[in-house]
Design a protein around this motif. Structure first.
Motif, PDB file in Angstrom:
ATOM      1  N   MET A  75      30.294  -1.748   0.991  1.00 44.30           N
ATOM      2  CA  MET A  75      29.622  -3.036   0.811  1.00 44.30           C
ATOM      3  C   MET A  75      30.624  -4.177   0.805  1.00 44.30           C
ATOM      4  O   MET A  75      30.397  -5.217   1.416  1.00 44.30           O
ATOM      5  CB  MET A  75      28.796  -3.029  -0.471  1.00 44.30           C
ATOM      6  CG  MET A  75      27.468  -2.318  -0.256  1.00 44.30           C
ATOM      7  SD  MET A  75      26.341  -2.521  -1.614  1.00 44.30           S
ATOM      8  CE  MET A  75      25.703  -4.139  -1.340  1.00 44.30           C
ATOM      9  N   LEU A 113      30.499  -6.821   3.824  1.00 40.26           N
ATOM     10  CA  LEU A 113      30.094  -8.196   3.511  1.00 40.26           C
ATOM     11  C   LEU A 113      31.252  -9.173   3.692  1.00 40.26           C
ATOM     12  O   LEU A 113      31.055 -10.286   4.194  1.00 40.26           O
ATOM     13  CB  LEU A 113      29.527  -8.273   2.085  1.00 40.26           C
ATOM     14  CG  LEU A 113      28.133  -7.646   1.953  1.00 40.26           C
ATOM     15  CD1 LEU A 113      27.650  -7.702   0.518  1.00 40.26           C
ATOM     16  CD2 LEU A 113      27.129  -8.340   2.859  1.00 40.26           C
ATOM     17  N   PHE A 149      23.892 -10.314   7.782  1.00 38.52           N
ATOM     18  CA  PHE A 149      24.522  -9.157   7.131  1.00 38.52           C
ATOM     19  C   PHE A 149      23.893  -8.867   5.775  1.00 38.52           C
ATOM     20  O   PHE A 149      24.050  -7.786   5.228  1.00 38.52           O
ATOM     21  CB  PHE A 149      26.027  -9.390   6.996  1.00 38.52           C
ATOM     22  CG  PHE A 149      26.672  -9.643   8.331  1.00 38.52           C
ATOM     23  CD1 PHE A 149      26.697  -8.650   9.287  1.00 38.52           C
ATOM     24  CD2 PHE A 149      27.194 -10.888   8.639  1.00 38.52           C
ATOM     25  CE1 PHE A 149      27.253  -8.885  10.534  1.00 38.52           C
ATOM     26  CE2 PHE A 149      27.740 -11.127   9.872  1.00 38.52           C
ATOM     27  CZ  PHE A 149      27.770 -10.128  10.833  1.00 38.52           C
ATOM     28  N   LEU A 150      23.205  -9.838   5.216  1.00 36.32           N
ATOM     29  CA  LEU A 150      22.427  -9.592   3.997  1.00 36.32           C
ATOM     30  C   LEU A 150      20.972  -9.338   4.325  1.00 36.32           C
ATOM     31  O   LEU A 150      20.323  -8.468   3.761  1.00 36.32           O
ATOM     32  CB  LEU A 150      22.505 -10.815   3.075  1.00 36.32           C
ATOM     33  CG  LEU A 150      23.847 -11.155   2.482  1.00 36.32           C
ATOM     34  CD1 LEU A 150      23.818 -12.557   1.923  1.00 36.32           C
ATOM     35  CD2 LEU A 150      24.174 -10.154   1.400  1.00 36.32           C
ATOM     36  N   VAL A 188      14.583  -1.250  -7.329  1.00 37.97           N
ATOM     37  CA  VAL A 188      15.590  -1.456  -6.290  1.00 37.97           C
ATOM     38  C   VAL A 188      14.924  -1.994  -5.028  1.00 37.97           C
ATOM     39  O   VAL A 188      15.384  -2.974  -4.419  1.00 37.97           O
ATOM     40  CB  VAL A 188      16.335  -0.137  -5.992  1.00 37.97           C
ATOM     41  CG1 VAL A 188      17.493  -0.397  -5.059  1.00 37.97           C
ATOM     42  CG2 VAL A 188      16.830   0.500  -7.269  1.00 37.97           C
ATOM     43  N   THR A 210      13.900  -5.588  -5.516  1.00 40.89           N
ATOM     44  CA  THR A 210      15.041  -6.503  -5.418  1.00 40.89           C
ATOM     45  C   THR A 210      15.429  -6.726  -3.964  1.00 40.89           C
ATOM     46  O   THR A 210      15.709  -7.856  -3.547  1.00 40.89           O
ATOM     47  CB  THR A 210      16.246  -5.922  -6.192  1.00 40.89           C
ATOM     48  OG1 THR A 210      15.815  -5.546  -7.484  1.00 40.89           O
ATOM     49  CG2 THR A 210      17.352  -6.938  -6.299  1.00 40.89           C
ATOM     50  N   ILE A 250      15.552 -10.172  -1.922  1.00 43.76           N
ATOM     51  CA  ILE A 250      16.750 -10.679  -1.240  1.00 43.76           C
ATOM     52  C   ILE A 250      16.403 -11.025   0.205  1.00 43.76           C
ATOM     53  O   ILE A 250      16.784 -12.076   0.723  1.00 43.76           O
ATOM     54  CB  ILE A 250      17.889  -9.637  -1.281  1.00 43.76           C
ATOM     55  CG1 ILE A 250      18.420  -9.486  -2.704  1.00 43.76           C
ATOM     56  CG2 ILE A 250      19.023 -10.039  -0.351  1.00 43.76           C
ATOM     57  CD1 ILE A 250      19.483  -8.429  -2.851  1.00 43.76           C
ATOM     58  N   PHE A 254      24.378  -0.711   2.323  1.00 47.45           N
ATOM     59  CA  PHE A 254      23.146  -0.973   1.568  1.00 47.45           C
ATOM     60  C   PHE A 254      22.365   0.318   1.352  1.00 47.45           C
ATOM     61  O   PHE A 254      21.783   0.519   0.287  1.00 47.45           O
ATOM     62  CB  PHE A 254      22.265  -2.000   2.302  1.00 47.45           C
ATOM     63  CG  PHE A 254      22.533  -3.416   1.884  1.00 47.45           C
ATOM     64  CD1 PHE A 254      23.724  -4.043   2.229  1.00 47.45           C
ATOM     65  CD2 PHE A 254      21.609  -4.127   1.140  1.00 47.45           C
ATOM     66  CE1 PHE A 254      23.975  -5.342   1.841  1.00 47.45           C
ATOM     67  CE2 PHE A 254      21.853  -5.431   0.746  1.00 47.45           C
ATOM     68  CZ  PHE A 254      23.040  -6.036   1.100  1.00 47.45           C
ATOM     69  N   PHE A 279      24.022   2.112  -1.291  1.00 50.71           N
ATOM     70  CA  PHE A 279      23.754   1.390  -2.533  1.00 50.71           C
ATOM     71  C   PHE A 279      22.396   1.799  -3.095  1.00 50.71           C
ATOM     72  O   PHE A 279      22.254   2.087  -4.289  1.00 50.71           O
ATOM     73  CB  PHE A 279      23.792  -0.115  -2.266  1.00 50.71           C
ATOM     74  CG  PHE A 279      23.392  -0.952  -3.441  1.00 50.71           C
ATOM     75  CD1 PHE A 279      24.222  -1.076  -4.543  1.00 50.71           C
ATOM     76  CD2 PHE A 279      22.176  -1.625  -3.450  1.00 50.71           C
ATOM     77  CE1 PHE A 279      23.861  -1.849  -5.622  1.00 50.71           C
ATOM     78  CE2 PHE A 279      21.800  -2.395  -4.539  1.00 50.71           C
ATOM     79  CZ  PHE A 279      22.641  -2.505  -5.627  1.00 50.71           C
ATOM     80  N   MET A 313      21.860   3.755  -6.562  1.00 52.64           N
ATOM     81  CA  MET A 313      21.034   3.157  -7.601  1.00 52.64           C
ATOM     82  C   MET A 313      19.894   4.081  -8.005  1.00 52.64           C
ATOM     83  O   MET A 313      19.609   4.259  -9.192  1.00 52.64           O
ATOM     84  CB  MET A 313      20.442   1.831  -7.084  1.00 52.64           C
ATOM     85  CG  MET A 313      21.381   0.681  -7.205  1.00 52.64           C
ATOM     86  SD  MET A 313      21.633   0.406  -8.933  1.00 52.64           S
ATOM     87  CE  MET A 313      23.172  -0.268  -9.052  1.00 52.64           C
TER      88      MET A 313
END
Lengths: 57, 218, 242
Positions: C31, C35, C56-57, C97, C100, C104, C211, C214, C218
């Motif tokens: 990440m 990023l 990228f996000l 998760v 969120t 985002i 991601f 991630f 999580m």
């Protein structure tokens, strides 16, 4: 290197997008970590307590 | 099952049964909108289909918690669950009773309220037809939401949160029918899709509702 | 040996604990690299200028917003059919998760849309579907929070997840139908452009992988917490019994 970074007229746009996303991700990590730690500690306490009780009985 | 339907209808019609509340709510929302938006009839004509559909949807939502709550309180829901009729059937009858006491009056009252919002003349038939086709889906989906939240203390607000997203397709197609009908365009596609959603929901959702009810009565 | 042995909480705890030792550092590295690369070392694009860095996000989080719900659907099905507690708890763990990630995607999309489309929010089919997906997440989370008995909660949320999935797909098509052709272009070109320049492609792939890891990390962490919480609850109940 950072001084060379030119974001141009979209500086605020790009920075705010990264800022918001990072804040949300960090918030999620912190929330997950904090709850994980709390539950883990409580479980250890409970296990220790129960173990003692069983020993006395 | 017919006896259950008649019983539910009688209970709803009795004083304190809440019959007519949904209708009054529908009326109030439709009256409030011009007060907020302004009295220009051209503007109102444009938003009339959407407002009428949203108001009908909210009026339906308002009365959902009555579907199972009273029966759950006095224990008759447990009796019904052990009755020889399958729970899926009971759930369907409950949804039907809800539609007759809430959806049907909305359908019948909608042309009068459309008058207040200056809906173009071509839209009236489509309004009644789309509501007649769509509100049964609202009742069936709502019954599912009520079944999920039946045992909860403050289930009302939670149920709104659960049910409203499920209402999205019905709302979109229903309002689209009226919008296109009022503008004199072809309405067959949204109308068929609306009918399809209602048919699908009525056929399949009672199984989910009954499953949720069984879990809650366990 | 089959995949079902991981449904045993003890096996799950051991395996996930071992996995996490590798996953956490790997996720962090991917990440950060992805990023930072995307943020600092990609050239401005001709049409979008430096706002291209937002993909990228935006793209990875949007992908996960949808796929997290899919994972919850599969986990819910497994719970309903085979009654493995780990499965139900994994679905519960994935929901915040996924929510969120969806948030985002929505926010970065809005921030990107402001200079590109001239508006923070357009009722574009894609945006609208994501907003509806976010509402589904909220309802799902609220239902978990509202019910005390864990098995009842698992059953009801699983049923909601199944029904919600069907209606989410219906909504997706309804929304497309509702606003066809108005704002299709802008968000689609970005996704369908197969010939994304290498300068963006490599960091994007790293970000997507990061991601995904991630998300996995999580979910594993949160599932472990849920398993511990259940064991704690059982222990406390036994304690009260004497």
């Amino acid at each position: 290197m950072w001084s060379d970074l030119q974001l141009g007229k979209y500086e605020i746009t790009v920075l705010s997008a990264y800022a918001v996303a990072l804040v949300l991700i960090v918030a999620l990590i912190v929330a997950t970590w904090a709850r994980g730690r709390r539950v883990r500690r409580q479980l250890e306490e409970a296990e220790a307590r129960l173990g003692r009780n069983r020993g006395e009985a | 099952m017919i006896a259950l339907l008649i019983r539910d209808l009688k209970l709803a019609l009795r004083a304190g049964g809440g019959f007519g509340l949904g209708l009054a709510f529908f009326l109030i929302v439709v009256v409030l909108v011009p007060l907020g938006v302004g009295p220009e009839s051209a503007t109102l004509a444009v938003i009339a289909p959407g407002i009428l559909w949203v108001a009908a949807l909210l009026a339906c939502l308002l009365s959902l918690d009555r579907i199972f709550a009273l029966d759950h309180e006095d224990g008759s829901l447990d009796l019904l669950a052990t009755a020889p009729i399958p729970l899926e059937g009971i759930v369907s009858v409950k949804a039907l009773a809800h539609w007759i006491t809430t959806g049907l009056p909305l359908v019948l009252a909608s042309p009068v309220l459309a008058l207040l919002l200056n809906l173009p003349l071509a839209g009236y038939g489509w309004l009644v037809l789309s509501l007649a086709l769509g509100t049964p889906a609202l009742s069936v989906i709502g019954t599912f939401g009520a079944a999920l939240t039946v045992g909860l203390k403050r289930g009302g607000l939670l149920m709104s949160l659960l049910v409203l997203p499920l209402y999205v397709p019905t709302l979109i197609f229903g309002a689209e029918v009226v919008k296109r009908g009022a503008a004199g365009q072809a309405v067959d596609v949204p109308l068929l899709l609306l009918a399809g959603i209602t048919a699908g929901a009525a056929a399949l959702l009672p199984f989910a509702s009954a499953a949720a009810l069984r879990v809650n009565l366990r | 040996m089959s995949i079902w042995k991981y449904a045993n909480p003890v096996v799950f705890m051991r395996t996930s604990g071992w996995l996490l030792r590798w996953l956490v550092p790997l996720t962090a590295v991917l990440m950060v690299v992805g990023l930072v690369w995307g943020f600092a070392f990609t050239p401005p694009e001709m049409r979008q200028g430096t706002t291209v860095k937002i993909i990228f996000l935006h793209v990875p989080s949007a992908m996960l917003g949808i796929n997290a719900w899919l994972m919850m659907l599969v986990a819910s099905l497994i719970w309903l059919v085979r009654r493995h507690h780990v499965s139900a708890l994994a679905a519960k763990a994935a929901a915040p998760v996924g929510a969120t990630m969806t948030l985002i995607a929505l926010i970065t999309g809005a921030i990107w849309g402001e200079p590109m489309w001239g508006t923070w929010w357009a009722w574009d089919p894609r945006l609208t579907s994501f907003l509806i997906l976010f509402l589904f997440y909220l309802g799902y989370l609220a239902l978990w929070a509202a019910i005390e008995d864990p098995d009842t909660a698992a059953d009801l949320t699983s049923v909601l997840c199944l029904v919600g999935s069907v209606f989410a797909i219906l909504s997706r098509y309804a929304v497309n139908f509702w606003n066809q052709g108005l704002h299709q272009g802008p968000s689609l070109t970005l996704m369908q452009k197969q010939h994304v320049a290498d300068a963006y492609w490599y960091p994007l792939m790293i970000c997507i992988t990061g991601f995904i890891l991630f998300f996995v990390t999580m979910v594993l962490l949160r599932t472990r917490t849920e398993i511990r919480a259940r064991r704690l609850k059982a222990l406390l109940a036994r304690e009260r019994m004497g």
